[in-house]
Design a protein around this motif. Structure first.
Motif, PDB file in Angstrom:
ATOM      1  N   ILE A 195      17.103  -6.496  -0.972  1.00  0.00           N
ATOM      2  CA  ILE A 195      17.080  -7.944  -1.199  1.00  0.00           C
ATOM      3  C   ILE A 195      18.017  -8.277  -2.351  1.00  0.00           C
ATOM      4  N   ASN A 196      19.000  -9.119  -2.078  1.00  0.00           N
ATOM      5  CA  ASN A 196      19.933  -9.585  -3.099  1.00  0.00           C
ATOM      6  C   ASN A 196      19.496 -10.966  -3.584  1.00  0.00           C
ATOM      7  N   VAL A 197      19.476 -11.144  -4.887  1.00  0.00           N
ATOM      8  CA  VAL A 197      19.080 -12.432  -5.449  1.00  0.00           C
ATOM      9  C   VAL A 197      20.323 -13.292  -5.649  1.00  0.00           C
ATOM     10  N   GLY A 198      20.463 -14.261  -4.756  1.00  0.00           N
ATOM     11  CA  GLY A 198      21.571 -15.193  -4.841  1.00  0.00           C
ATOM     12  C   GLY A 198      21.165 -16.449  -5.571  1.00  0.00           C
ATOM     13  N   SER A 199      21.606 -17.578  -5.062  1.00  0.00           N
ATOM     14  CA  SER A 199      21.357 -18.858  -5.716  1.00  0.00           C
ATOM     15  C   SER A 199      21.543 -19.960  -4.687  1.00  0.00           C
ATOM     16  N   VAL A 200      21.007 -21.132  -4.977  1.00  0.00           N
ATOM     17  CA  VAL A 200      21.324 -22.280  -4.137  1.00  0.00           C
ATOM     18  C   VAL A 200      22.838 -22.490  -4.103  1.00  0.00           C
TER      19      VAL A 200
ATOM     20  N   GLY B  20      13.511 -10.651 -11.776  1.00  0.00           N
ATOM     21  CA  GLY B  20      13.394  -9.207 -11.641  1.00  0.00           C
ATOM     22  C   GLY B  20      12.086  -8.680 -12.170  1.00  0.00           C
ATOM     23  N   LYS B  21      11.697  -9.117 -13.348  1.00  0.00           N
ATOM     24  CA  LYS B  21      10.434  -8.668 -13.933  1.00  0.00           C
ATOM     25  C   LYS B  21       9.253  -9.136 -13.095  1.00  0.00           C
ATOM     26  N   GLU B  22       9.251 -10.403 -12.712  1.00  0.00           N
ATOM     27  CA  GLU B  22       8.144 -10.933 -11.910  1.00  0.00           C
ATOM     28  C   GLU B  22       8.032 -10.205 -10.576  1.00  0.00           C
TER      29      GLU B  22
ATOM     30  N   ASN C 160       0.783  -1.234   0.000  1.00  0.00           N
ATOM     31  CA  ASN C 160       0.000   0.000   0.000  1.00  0.00           C
ATOM     32  C   ASN C 160       0.816   1.287   0.000  1.00  0.00           C
ATOM     33  N   ASP C 161       2.104   1.181  -0.193  1.00  0.00           N
ATOM     34  CA  ASP C 161       2.943   2.381  -0.257  1.00  0.00           C
ATOM     35  C   ASP C 161       4.364   1.949  -0.584  1.00  0.00           C
ATOM     36  N   GLY C 162       5.256   2.910  -0.708  1.00  0.00           N
ATOM     37  CA  GLY C 162       6.664   2.617  -0.901  1.00  0.00           C
ATOM     38  C   GLY C 162       7.101   2.698  -2.344  1.00  0.00           C
ATOM     39  N   VAL C 163       8.409   2.892  -2.513  1.00  0.00           N
ATOM     40  CA  VAL C 163       9.038   2.999  -3.833  1.00  0.00           C
ATOM     41  C   VAL C 163      10.078   1.903  -3.980  1.00  0.00           C
ATOM     42  N   ALA C 164      10.078   1.229  -5.104  1.00  0.00           N
ATOM     43  CA  ALA C 164      11.009   0.129  -5.344  1.00  0.00           C
ATOM     44  C   ALA C 164      11.949   0.440  -6.504  1.00  0.00           C
ATOM     45  N   LEU C 165      13.177  -0.057  -6.382  1.00  0.00           N
ATOM     46  CA  LEU C 165      14.155  -0.030  -7.469  1.00  0.00           C
ATOM     47  C   LEU C 165      14.602  -1.464  -7.696  1.00  0.00           C
ATOM     48  N   ILE C 166      14.434  -1.944  -8.919  1.00  0.00           N
ATOM     49  CA  ILE C 166      14.741  -3.332  -9.244  1.00  0.00           C
ATOM     50  C   ILE C 166      15.728  -3.381 -10.402  1.00  0.00           C
ATOM     51  N   THR C 167      16.847  -4.082 -10.228  1.00  0.00           N
ATOM     52  CA  THR C 167      17.756  -4.309 -11.344  1.00  0.00           C
ATOM     53  C   THR C 167      17.473  -5.694 -11.934  1.00  0.00           C
ATOM     54  N   GLY C 168      17.831  -5.864 -13.187  1.00  0.00           N
ATOM     55  CA  GLY C 168      17.501  -7.111 -13.872  1.00  0.00           C
ATOM     56  C   GLY C 168      16.010  -7.234 -14.086  1.00  0.00           C
ATOM     57  N   ALA C 169      15.344  -6.091 -14.269  1.00  0.00           N
ATOM     58  CA  ALA C 169      13.878  -6.043 -14.275  1.00  0.00           C
ATOM     59  C   ALA C 169      13.244  -6.338 -15.627  1.00  0.00           C
ATOM     60  N   ALA C 170      14.055  -6.577 -16.651  1.00  0.00           N
ATOM     61  CA  ALA C 170      13.488  -6.804 -17.980  1.00  0.00           C
ATOM     62  C   ALA C 170      12.936  -8.208 -18.156  1.00  0.00           C
ATOM     63  N   SER C 171      13.367  -9.144 -17.322  1.00  0.00           N
ATOM     64  CA  SER C 171      12.930 -10.526 -17.491  1.00  0.00           C
ATOM     65  C   SER C 171      13.127 -11.316 -16.198  1.00  0.00           C
TER      66      SER C 171
ATOM     67  N   ILE D 144      13.636   5.692  -1.812  1.00  0.00           N
ATOM     68  CA  ILE D 144      13.735   4.303  -2.251  1.00  0.00           C
ATOM     69  C   ILE D 144      13.527   3.440  -1.010  1.00  0.00           C
ATOM     70  N   ASP D 145      12.427   2.702  -0.983  1.00  0.00           N
ATOM     71  CA  ASP D 145      12.109   1.873   0.174  1.00  0.00           C
ATOM     72  C   ASP D 145      12.523   0.419  -0.010  1.00  0.00           C
ATOM     73  N   PHE D 146      12.437  -0.065  -1.249  1.00  0.00           N
ATOM     74  CA  PHE D 146      12.733  -1.461  -1.534  1.00  0.00           C
ATOM     75  C   PHE D 146      13.703  -1.554  -2.710  1.00  0.00           C
ATOM     76  N   SER D 147      14.808  -2.208  -2.479  1.00  0.00           N
ATOM     77  CA  SER D 147      15.816  -2.359  -3.531  1.00  0.00           C
ATOM     78  C   SER D 147      16.048  -3.847  -3.771  1.00  0.00           C
ATOM     79  N   VAL D 148      15.781  -4.304  -4.988  1.00  0.00           N
ATOM     80  CA  VAL D 148      15.927  -5.713  -5.335  1.00  0.00           C
ATOM     81  C   VAL D 148      17.028  -5.844  -6.383  1.00  0.00           C
ATOM     82  N   ASN D 149      18.116  -6.508  -5.993  1.00  0.00           N
ATOM     83  CA  ASN D 149      19.260  -6.662  -6.889  1.00  0.00           C
ATOM     84  C   ASN D 149      19.214  -8.022  -7.563  1.00  0.00           C
ATOM     85  N   SER D 150      18.521  -8.042  -8.714  1.00  0.00           N
ATOM     86  CA  SER D 150      18.311  -9.293  -9.442  1.00  0.00           C
ATOM     87  C   SER D 150      19.243  -9.431 -10.638  1.00  0.00           C
ATOM     88  N   ALA D 151      19.851  -8.339 -11.068  1.00  0.00           N
ATOM     89  CA  ALA D 151      20.741  -8.393 -12.228  1.00  0.00           C
ATOM     90  C   ALA D 151      21.983  -9.225 -11.933  1.00  0.00           C
ATOM     91  N   GLY D 152      22.404  -9.996 -12.893  1.00  0.00           N
ATOM     92  CA  GLY D 152      23.588 -10.824 -12.733  1.00  0.00           C
ATOM     93  C   GLY D 152      23.733 -11.755 -13.919  1.00  0.00           C
TER      94      GLY D 152
END
Length: 281
Positions: free
Chosen positions: A161-166, A21-23, A7-18, A91-99
């Protein structure tokens, strides 16, 4: 579909084209954030994702912005952070999905140094630059809060939030470069979480195994036997869907995760619980 309301907040997402990140952008829009900056080296893809996010947006004043970024370039990373702050005020939410994924199946004695260098630069340096630039902005802004049945709960000044891997937790043959880079991402996550405690910024990581993304599709093309490996190793005998990862990212942005910091969640249906996993019947 995400069932958590922001219900509020601003997000910045990298790797957001697919992919993840996109989801995540679609899920955050659906959860009710008021604005999202979608950054990717594929600017056209980011623009299309930004437009699609508007279809799911719940906030009455929702805005989206597409920005081109090269995460290994310090100036480029600073530009997306500055642009997001200038356009949306915080910027309230930062999702680092690019890699990048594993681009070589060479075992250690045969590993090309240039492959290692490229993977490390993208996944380690790129993540570090994004976390560093966003954390500085978050530290200087006021906290975000939500009202619930128990009153007002503070989310602090931001969630990263950093997107890592198993592979942030386990190893596999022919993946030295990728596994090293994803292990380092956990180090970045924990160190940044400690460094930003006084600023009330939370830093966490999600660590999925195989996910139905373009990166995974490319791996299947390069290594055809991977499909059978996934079926044998995964207790569910399938890859995760992108929303199964994005929903947890939304959770980490939400008031429900206000007491969670410096953690990493393995999202693998239990594949890494033991050295051998029997099929689920």
């Amino acid at each position: 579909m995400s069932k958590i309301a922001l219900n509020d907040g601003v997000a910045l997402i990298t790797g957001a084209a697919s992919g993840i990140g996109k989801e995540t952008a679609l899920a955050l829009a659906e959860a009710g954030v008021r604005a999202i900056a979608l950054a990717d080296i594929n600017e056209q893809g980011a623009l299309e994702a930004a437009q699609e996010s508007r279809r799911y947006a719940k906030h009455a004043s929702y805005r989206s912005l597409a920005i081109k970024v090269d995460i290994v370039d310090e100036e480029s990373v600073q530009t997306i952070v500055d642009t997001t702050f200038r356009e949306f005020g915080r910027i309230d939410f930062s999702v680092n999905s690019a890699g990048m994924g594993n681009i070589s199946g060479a075992i250690t004695p045969n590993l090309a140094v240039d492959v290692f260098n490229k993977t490390v630069e993208t996944n380690i340096k790129g993540t570090m630059l994004c976390v560093r630039a966003v954390a500085k902005v978050m530290a200087d802004q006021g906290p975000l809060s939500y009202t619930s049945r128990h009153g007002t709960r503070s989310l602090g000044r931001g969630s990263i939030i950093n997107v890592g891997s198993v592979n942030s937790h386990v190893a596999a043959p022919g993946m030295l470069s990728y596994t090293t880079s994803k292990h380092a991402l956990i180090g970045i996550t924990k160190s940044a979480a400690i460094d930003t405690l006084k600023s009330h910024i939370r830093v966490n990581a999600v660590c999925p195994s195989w996910v139905d993304t373009p990166m995974n599709h490319a791996s299947l093309q390069r290594v055809p036997q991977l499909a059978q490996i996934i079926k044998a190793v995964s207790p569910l005998q399938q890859v995760a869907t992108t929303d199964e990862v994005a929903d947890y990212i939304v959770f980490l942005c939400s008031p429900s995760a206000s007491y969670i910091n410096g953690t990493s969640l393995v999202i693998d249906a239990g594949a890494t619980l033991t050295a051998h996993v029997s099929r689920v019947t």
